[in-house]
Design an enzyme around this catalytic site. Structure first.
Site, PDB file in Angstrom:
ATOM      1  N   SER A  23     -21.448  16.356  19.334  1.00 31.15           N
ATOM      2  CA  SER A  23     -22.738  16.915  19.736  1.00 31.15           C
ATOM      3  C   SER A  23     -22.477  18.069  20.695  1.00 31.15           C
ATOM      4  CB  SER A  23     -23.617  15.828  20.363  1.00 31.15           C
ATOM      5  OG  SER A  23     -24.901  16.323  20.650  1.00 31.15           O
ATOM      6  N   HIS A  50     -24.393  17.646  15.664  1.00 35.65           N
ATOM      7  CA  HIS A  50     -25.825  17.793  15.896  1.00 35.65           C
ATOM      8  C   HIS A  50     -26.192  19.273  15.875  1.00 35.65           C
ATOM      9  CE1 HIS A  50     -25.995  13.689  18.157  1.00 35.65           C
ATOM     10  NE2 HIS A  50     -26.003  13.550  16.845  1.00 35.65           N
ATOM     11  N   ASP A 142     -25.321   8.747  20.395  1.00 35.04           N
ATOM     12  CA  ASP A 142     -25.297   8.745  18.936  1.00 35.04           C
ATOM     13  C   ASP A 142     -23.849   8.593  18.469  1.00 35.04           C
ATOM     14  OD1 ASP A 142     -26.227   8.869  16.324  1.00 35.04           O
ATOM     15  OD2 ASP A 142     -26.013  11.030  16.205  1.00 35.04           O
TER      16      ASP A 142
END
Length: 347
Positions: A23, A50, A142
């Site tokens: 991310s 992401h 995540d």
């Protein structure tokens, strides 16, 4: 299963599928990792970073420039080929079905599509001990639930050393919740993957849980409106989904995770962050309403003065002052600056 199939299933397997999630700070970490992967890697690599839903991603070109392997944007139905890097598309989950790549427009997870958990879970379910899961720099958590699934299905878990990550949140959460097999700087992960993919995988996969199967179906957009309570894997939480305002179910066989009936998924940390964003947007909306109320009250105050109606002048001026004062307090809270006195209206 016939005798021949049983013998084949018992043979040692190579770990020939690598799934990587990143991310914030992930481009740098991915670039460093891919640069260290040997050119003769006998495994396919699937990557989720992401990214915003709109537009295109330059990540395949970046990794192609720094790495030794062919790097492509993932396409639906493409076979997983050893020595190839597959990069997720914006606004699509990247999932693995047996030895093929698949794209879906399933519900967001922790506000993301593509989501790291969706890739990791699908790999764990389809490929079991053949999988190596790698989690790199990022905030929140995540990918953590996906690593748990990979570990449970006999795969290996590799996490970037938080001290080496630009954003250590995701690696730190992974280390707290998963028994990582390796914790290394990004520069050391690439060579490690070359070594691990030459070893045999000996850990058999356990029987996948009903929750793992269900969540994988949702990510593949096969179950977009699921009653988790009816399936015995969730209880009503009394909370609402930041994406659709539907009721969230708390997943009973997971550690602090939630799903709404549409399928949006949230970890505790991501839900708290998203609810904070909803709250802040509501405050900004309230501030705008107070400013508009003050402006309207001041306009009506001027009109009443022109008509010589002092009783209405006093009433509208009081309303304008109250709105001004409330807006000042709210603006100071939102901006972190001390409230400054504003001049009163015409009254």
């Amino acid at each position: 299963m016939g005798r021949a199939e049983e013998v084949v299933s018992m043979l040692p397997q190579h770990r020939d599928v690598i799934v990587v999630g990143a991310s914030a700070g992930g481009v740098e970490a991915l670039r460093t990792l891919i640069a260290g992967v040997p050119g003769d890697l006998a495994a396919a690599i699937a990557v989720v970073l992401h990214m915003p839903a709109g537009g295109t991603s330059a990540l395949p070109q970046i990794l192609r420039r720094f790495g030794n392997l062919p790097t492509v944007t993932a396409s639906n139905g493409a076979p997983l080929r050893p020595g190839t890097v597959y990069v997720a598309r914006p606004d699509h989950h990247l999932v693995l079905i047996d030895d093929e790549v698949a794209l879906s427009h399933g519900p967001t997870e922790n506000g993301h599509r593509p989501a790291i958990n969706a890739l990791f879970r699908s790999a764990a379910l389809s490929l079991g001990p053949r999988v190596i899961g790698v989690l790199l720099s990022g905030v929140l958590d995540d990918g953590v639930a996906g690593l748990v699934a990979i570990k449970a299905q006999g795969g290996l878990v590799v996490v970037q050393d938080p001290a080496d990550a630009l954003y250590p949140g995701m690696p730190e959460n992974a280390i707290r919740n998963v028994a990582a097999d390796y914790v290394l700087p990004a520069a050391e992960i690439g060579p490690l993957l070359g070594t691990l993919t030459k070893e045999n995988s000996v850990e058999p996969a356990s029987s996948p849980s009903s929750l793992l199967r269900l969540e994988n179906e949702i990510a593949r957009d096969q179950r977009t409106s699921t009653d988790y309570q009816a399936n015995g894997v969730g209880v009503s939480s009394g909370l609402t989904c930041p994406d659709c305002q539907g009721v969230l179910s708390e997943l009973t066989s997971a550690d602090g995770r939630y799903r709404c009936r549409v399928g949006h998924a949230w970890s505790v940390e991501a839900l708290l962050e998203a609810q904070g964003g909803v709250f802040e947007r509501a405050l900004w909306t309230a501030l705008r309403s107070l400013d508009e109320k003050r402006n309207l009250a001041e306009r009506m105050c001027r009109d009443a003065r022109q008509r010589g109606n002092e009783r209405l002048v006093e009433r509208y001026q009081q309303m304008a002052d109250e709105a001004r004062q409330a807006a000042g307090v709210l603006r100071a809270h939102l901006t972190g600056l001390p409230a400054s006195p504003e001049p009163t209206g015409d009254g």
